[in-house]
Design an enzyme around this catalytic site. Structure first.
Site, PDB file in Angstrom:
ATOM      1  N   THR A 128      -5.272  -3.197   6.940  1.00 48.75           N
ATOM      2  CA  THR A 128      -5.645  -3.808   5.662  1.00 48.75           C
ATOM      3  C   THR A 128      -6.287  -5.180   5.879  1.00 48.75           C
ATOM      4  O   THR A 128      -6.009  -5.848   6.891  1.00 48.75           O
ATOM      5  CB  THR A 128      -4.390  -3.960   4.777  1.00 48.75           C
ATOM      6  N   ASP A 129      -7.094  -5.599   4.924  1.00 50.86           N
ATOM      7  CA  ASP A 129      -7.684  -6.947   5.009  1.00 50.86           C
ATOM      8  C   ASP A 129      -6.619  -8.036   4.869  1.00 50.86           C
ATOM      9  O   ASP A 129      -6.860  -9.194   5.195  1.00 50.86           O
ATOM     10  CB  ASP A 129      -8.784  -7.131   3.948  1.00 50.86           C
ATOM     11  N   GLU A 130      -5.423  -7.636   4.401  1.00 54.36           N
ATOM     12  CA  GLU A 130      -4.372  -8.643   4.191  1.00 54.36           C
ATOM     13  C   GLU A 130      -3.895  -9.254   5.507  1.00 54.36           C
ATOM     14  O   GLU A 130      -3.250 -10.298   5.514  1.00 54.36           O
ATOM     15  CB  GLU A 130      -3.208  -8.048   3.389  1.00 54.36           C
ATOM     16  N   TYR A 156       4.857  -7.851   4.199  1.00 54.38           N
ATOM     17  CA  TYR A 156       4.016  -6.647   4.295  1.00 54.38           C
ATOM     18  C   TYR A 156       2.841  -6.888   5.239  1.00 54.38           C
ATOM     19  O   TYR A 156       2.632  -6.148   6.209  1.00 54.38           O
ATOM     20  CB  TYR A 156       3.498  -6.237   2.903  1.00 54.38           C
ATOM     21  N   LYS A 160       1.833  -5.279   9.003  1.00 53.07           N
ATOM     22  CA  LYS A 160       0.575  -4.572   9.288  1.00 53.07           C
ATOM     23  C   LYS A 160      -0.178  -5.262  10.434  1.00 53.07           C
ATOM     24  O   LYS A 160      -0.769  -4.600  11.290  1.00 53.07           O
ATOM     25  CB  LYS A 160      -0.306  -4.514   8.031  1.00 53.07           C
TER      26      LYS A 160
HETATM   27  P1  NAD Z   1       1.368   4.417  -0.565  1.00 51.41           P
HETATM   28  O1  NAD Z   1       2.552   3.512  -0.658  1.00 51.41           O
HETATM   29  O2  NAD Z   1       0.758   4.957  -1.815  1.00 51.41           O
HETATM   30  O3  NAD Z   1       1.731   5.669   0.359  1.00 51.41           O
HETATM   31  C1  NAD Z   1       2.458   5.553   1.539  1.00 51.41           C
HETATM   32  C2  NAD Z   1       2.876   6.956   1.989  1.00 51.41           C
HETATM   33  O4  NAD Z   1       3.568   6.826   3.238  1.00 51.41           O
HETATM   34  C3  NAD Z   1       3.850   7.654   1.029  1.00 51.41           C
HETATM   35  O5  NAD Z   1       3.465   8.993   0.850  1.00 51.41           O
HETATM   36  C4  NAD Z   1       5.200   7.561   1.734  1.00 51.41           C
HETATM   37  O6  NAD Z   1       6.070   8.647   1.431  1.00 51.41           O
HETATM   38  C5  NAD Z   1       4.746   7.602   3.195  1.00 51.41           C
HETATM   39  N1  NAD Z   1       5.735   6.988   4.084  1.00 51.41           N
HETATM   40  C6  NAD Z   1       6.322   5.770   3.956  1.00 51.41           C
HETATM   41  N2  NAD Z   1       7.195   5.574   4.966  1.00 51.41           N
HETATM   42  C7  NAD Z   1       7.138   6.670   5.762  1.00 51.41           C
HETATM   43  C8  NAD Z   1       7.768   7.043   6.965  1.00 51.41           C
HETATM   44  N3  NAD Z   1       8.658   6.229   7.558  1.00 51.41           N
HETATM   45  N4  NAD Z   1       7.473   8.240   7.514  1.00 51.41           N
HETATM   46  C9  NAD Z   1       6.566   9.067   6.920  1.00 51.41           C
HETATM   47  N5  NAD Z   1       5.940   8.770   5.772  1.00 51.41           N
HETATM   48  C10 NAD Z   1       6.208   7.575   5.205  1.00 51.41           C
HETATM   49  O7  NAD Z   1       0.305   3.591   0.290  1.00 51.41           O
HETATM   50  P2  NAD Z   1      -1.277   3.556   0.167  1.00 51.41           P
HETATM   51  O8  NAD Z   1      -1.674   2.557  -0.842  1.00 51.41           O
HETATM   52  O9  NAD Z   1      -1.812   4.930   0.079  1.00 51.41           O
HETATM   53  O10 NAD Z   1      -1.651   2.940   1.591  1.00 51.41           O
HETATM   54  C11 NAD Z   1      -1.835   3.788   2.729  1.00 51.41           C
HETATM   55  C12 NAD Z   1      -2.170   2.939   3.929  1.00 51.41           C
HETATM   56  O11 NAD Z   1      -3.365   2.191   3.696  1.00 51.41           O
HETATM   57  C13 NAD Z   1      -1.084   1.901   4.268  1.00 51.41           C
HETATM   58  O12 NAD Z   1      -0.972   1.842   5.667  1.00 51.41           O
HETATM   59  C14 NAD Z   1      -1.642   0.596   3.725  1.00 51.41           C
HETATM   60  O13 NAD Z   1      -1.178  -0.493   4.476  1.00 51.41           O
HETATM   61  C15 NAD Z   1      -3.137   0.807   3.900  1.00 51.41           C
HETATM   62  N6  NAD Z   1      -4.025   0.101   2.944  1.00 51.41           N
HETATM   63  C16 NAD Z   1      -3.795   0.211   1.604  1.00 51.41           C
HETATM   64  C17 NAD Z   1      -4.689  -0.412   0.724  1.00 51.41           C
HETATM   65  C18 NAD Z   1      -4.519  -0.285  -0.788  1.00 51.41           C
HETATM   66  O14 NAD Z   1      -5.276  -0.907  -1.528  1.00 51.41           O
HETATM   67  N7  NAD Z   1      -3.595   0.534  -1.285  1.00 51.41           N
HETATM   68  C19 NAD Z   1      -5.785  -1.134   1.213  1.00 51.41           C
HETATM   69  C20 NAD Z   1      -5.962  -1.215   2.600  1.00 51.41           C
HETATM   70  C21 NAD Z   1      -5.077  -0.578   3.449  1.00 51.41           C
HETATM   71  P1  TYD Z   2      -1.430  -5.366  -5.858  1.00 55.48           P
HETATM   72  O1  TYD Z   2      -1.994  -4.190  -6.580  1.00 55.48           O
HETATM   73  O2  TYD Z   2       0.047  -5.466  -5.667  1.00 55.48           O
HETATM   74  O3  TYD Z   2      -2.202  -5.449  -4.463  1.00 55.48           O
HETATM   75  P2  TYD Z   2      -2.167  -6.610  -3.317  1.00 55.48           P
HETATM   76  O4  TYD Z   2      -1.163  -7.621  -3.647  1.00 55.48           O
HETATM   77  O5  TYD Z   2      -1.797  -5.818  -2.113  1.00 55.48           O
HETATM   78  O6  TYD Z   2      -3.547  -7.147  -3.287  1.00 55.48           O
HETATM   79  O7  TYD Z   2      -1.877  -6.688  -6.603  1.00 55.48           O
HETATM   80  C1  TYD Z   2      -3.251  -7.005  -6.801  1.00 55.48           C
HETATM   81  C2  TYD Z   2      -3.335  -8.376  -7.441  1.00 55.48           C
HETATM   82  O8  TYD Z   2      -2.765  -8.286  -8.767  1.00 55.48           O
HETATM   83  C3  TYD Z   2      -2.525  -9.437  -6.721  1.00 55.48           C
HETATM   84  O9  TYD Z   2      -3.235 -10.674  -6.790  1.00 55.48           O
HETATM   85  C4  TYD Z   2      -1.238  -9.550  -7.521  1.00 55.48           C
HETATM   86  C5  TYD Z   2      -1.690  -9.213  -8.936  1.00 55.48           C
HETATM   87  N1  TYD Z   2      -0.669  -8.557  -9.799  1.00 55.48           N
HETATM   88  C6  TYD Z   2      -0.366  -9.074 -11.057  1.00 55.48           C
HETATM   89  O10 TYD Z   2      -0.945 -10.087 -11.492  1.00 55.48           O
HETATM   90  N2  TYD Z   2       0.578  -8.433 -11.818  1.00 55.48           N
HETATM   91  C7  TYD Z   2       1.235  -7.327 -11.386  1.00 55.48           C
HETATM   92  O11 TYD Z   2       2.123  -6.811 -12.119  1.00 55.48           O
HETATM   93  C8  TYD Z   2       0.911  -6.802 -10.096  1.00 55.48           C
HETATM   94  C9  TYD Z   2       1.604  -5.577  -9.571  1.00 55.48           C
HETATM   95  C10 TYD Z   2      -0.049  -7.445  -9.339  1.00 55.48           C
END
Ligand code: NAD
Ligand code: TYD
Length: 343
Positions: A128-130, A156, A160
Site C-alpha cells: 500500500t502507499d501507506e 497497520y 505492511k
Molecule cells: P479486506 O480487509 O477487504 O480483505 C482482507 C481479506 O483477507 C479478507 O477476505 C480476510 O478474510 C482475509 N484474511 C485476513 N487475515 C487472513 C489470514 N490470516 N489468513 C487468510 N486470510 C486472511 O482488504 P482489502 O481492502 O481487500 O485489501 C487487500 C490487500 O490490499 C491488503 O493487503 C491491503 O493492505 C492492500 N491494499 C488495500 C488498499 C485499499 O484501498 N483497500 C489499497 C492498497 C493496498
Molecule cells: P479509510 O477508508 O479508512 O482508508 P485509509 O485510512 O486506509 O486511507 O479512510 C479514508 C479517509 O477517510 C481517511 O482520511 C479517514 C477518513 N474517514 C473518515 O473521515 N470517517 C470515517 O468514518 C472513516 C472510516 C474514514
C-alpha cells in the site's frame, strides 16, 4: 496464454475478490485458487459466482498456518502466488495492533517459505502507499515514488512496511522471485462497509449521520479497484522480479468533498455530515507518482473517478442484500464501539 495456477490469498475480501473475478474473466484457461481464513472482512457470498466456475477453488485456511499452506501448495503446485490477505483497517489497528503484526508480517513469511520450498515462479506482495507515511497539504508538488523512504504512521502501515522489507530480504537472501505493488486507496464493488466510501454511501441511504474525522481535509488518492487488478495482472506477467511498483491514477480528493459528492448523488442533505474526533496519527495526504509502472509496463488507469463513483454507488444500491447482511452481524458492535462510544 499458457495454463497457469494462481493462488490468491485474501480473495474473499474487497480487492482480492475483484481480482479473482478479473482473472477468471481474462484467463479462461487459468486455475484460480483462493485461500482465505474468512475473518470479519472475508465473505463467502462475495465469491458465490466464482464458485460456479470450474476453474475456481476456495480453501478456508489461515496464511499463518504453515502446514495448511504447505499442503495446499503440494496439491495445487501454483505458478504464482498473489498475497492480498491482511488485516486492512487503520482504525482497528489503532485499537489493537496485535493481529495486524501477526497476520500482515508472519503471514507473508509463511507464504514466502512455501514459495521457496515449492519453487513458485512468482510471489507478489500486495502492499500500500501507506508505507510511505504522509505528505503535507501545502506541497502539492510532492508525490510518493518507489524511492521515497518508508515512513509508516499507523500500526497497520507499519505492519505492511515490515512485510515489504521481509519480501525484499527474501528476494535478496534466498533468491525468492518476488514483486511488490504499492497502490493508493481503492474503491468499487465489495468494499467492506467500515471504509470511508461504502460507510458514507450506506449511512446516507439509511439517513444516518456521516462521521467525518477532524476537519475533513485529509486527502486520499482514489483508484477504481479494477485498475488495481489490471496493474497486478501486468506485474505478475512481466519479467520484473525484484521490482516495486507504485499504482495510482492521480486522483487526489479531500474526504469532505467525497462525502458531499455521495450525498449529492443520493439526493441526501449535507446536514447529515457530522465532524467527529480525528483519527490518532491521521495521515494528511497520500499521492502516488505512477510513472514507473506506466513507462515500464504500459499501465494506465481506465476508470475516471466521476464514472467510477457513480458505478460504485449504483452497485451498493443494487446489492443491498450483500451489505445488509454484513451490517446486521458483528459489524453492528464494531460500529457502536467506534462511533457511538459504547464498550
Ligand atoms: P479486506 O480487509 O477487504 O480483505 C482482507 C481479506 O483477507 C479478507 O477476505 C480476510 O478474510 C482475509 N484474511 C485476513 N487475515 C487472513 C489470514 N490470516 N489468513 C487468510 N486470510 C486472511 O482488504 P482489502 O481492502 O481487500 O485489501 C487487500 C490487500 O490490499 C491488503 O493487503 C491491503 O493492505 C492492500 N491494499 C488495500 C488498499 C485499499 O484501498 N483497500 C489499497 C492498497 C493496498
Ligand atoms: P479509510 O477508508 O479508512 O482508508 P485509509 O485510512 O486506509 O486511507 O479512510 C479514508 C479517509 O477517510 C481517511 O482520511 C479517514 C477518513 N474517514 C473518515 O473521515 N470517517 C470515517 O468514518 C472513516 C472510516 C474514514
Amino acid at each position: 496464454m499458457d495454463k497457469k495456477t494462481i493462488i490468491v490469498t485474501g480473495g474473499a475480501g474487497f480487492i482480492g475478490s475483484n481480482f479473482v473475478y478479473y482473472m477468471l474473466k481474462k484467463y479462461p484457461n487459468y486455475r484460480i485458487v483462493c485461500l482465505d481464513s474468512l475473518t470479519y472482512a472475508g465473505n463467502l457470498s462475495t465469491l458465490k459466482k466464482a464458485m460456479e466456475n470450474e476453474n475456481f477453488r476456495f480453501v478456508k485456511a489461515d496464511i499463518r498456518d504453515a502446514e495448511a499452506v504447505d499442503n495446499l501448495f503440494t496439491e495445487e503446485k501454483p505458478d504464482i502466488v498473489v498475497n492480498f490477505a491482511a488485516e486492512s483497517h487503520v482504525d482497528r489497528s489503532i485499537e489493537d495492533p496485535q493481529i495486524f503484526l501477526e497476520t500482515n508480517i508472519m503471514g507473508p513469511k509463511v507464504l514466502m517459505d512455501a514459495c521457496l520450498n515449492h519453487k513458485v515462479s512468482r510471489y507478489h506482495q500486495v502492499s500500500t502507499d501507506e508505507v510511505y507515511g504522509d505528505l503535507p497539504l501545502d506541497r502539492p508538488d510532492l508525490f510518493f515514488t518507489e524511492k521515497t523512504n518508508l515512513h509508516a504512521s499507523s500500526p497497520y502501515s507499519a505492519s505492511k512496511a515490515s512485510a515489504d522489507l521481509v519480501t525484499m530480504a527474501y528476494h535478496r537472501t534466498y533468491g525468492l522471485p518476488a514483486t511488490i505493488s504499492r497502490c493508493s486507496n481503492n474503491y468499487g464493488p465489495y468494499h467492506f462497509p467500515e471504509k470511508l466510501i461504502p460507510l458514507m454511501i450506506i449511512n446516507a441511504l439509511n439517513d444516518k449521520k456521516l462521521p467525518v474525522y477532524g476537519d475533513g481535509l485529509n486527502v486520499r488518492d482514489w483508484l477504481y479497484v479494477e485498475d488495481h487488478c489490471k496493474a497486478i495482472d501486468m506485474i505478475i506477467h512481466a519479467d520484473c522480479v525484484g521490482e516495486v511498483y507504485n499504482v495510482g491514477g492521480h486522483n487526489e480528493m479531500a474526504n469532505i468533498d467525497i462525502v458531499k459528492l455521495i450525498l449529492k448523488e443520493l439526493g441526501k442533505p449535507e446536514s447529515l455530515i457530522e465532524f467527529v474526533e480525528d483519527r490518532k496519527g491521521h495521515d494528511r495526504r497520500y499521492a502516488i507518482d505512477p510513472t514507473k509502472i506506466r513507462e515500464q509496463l504500459g499501465w494506465e488507469p481506465e476508470t475516471k473517478f466521476e464514472n467510477g463513483i457513480v458505478k460504485t454507488i449504483k452497485w451498493y444500491l443494487d446489492h443491498k442484500d450483500w451489505w445488509e447482511e454484513i451490517i446486521s452481524g458483528d459489524y453492528k458492535n464494531y460500529y457502536k464501539k467506534m462511533y457511538e462510544g459504547e464498550a
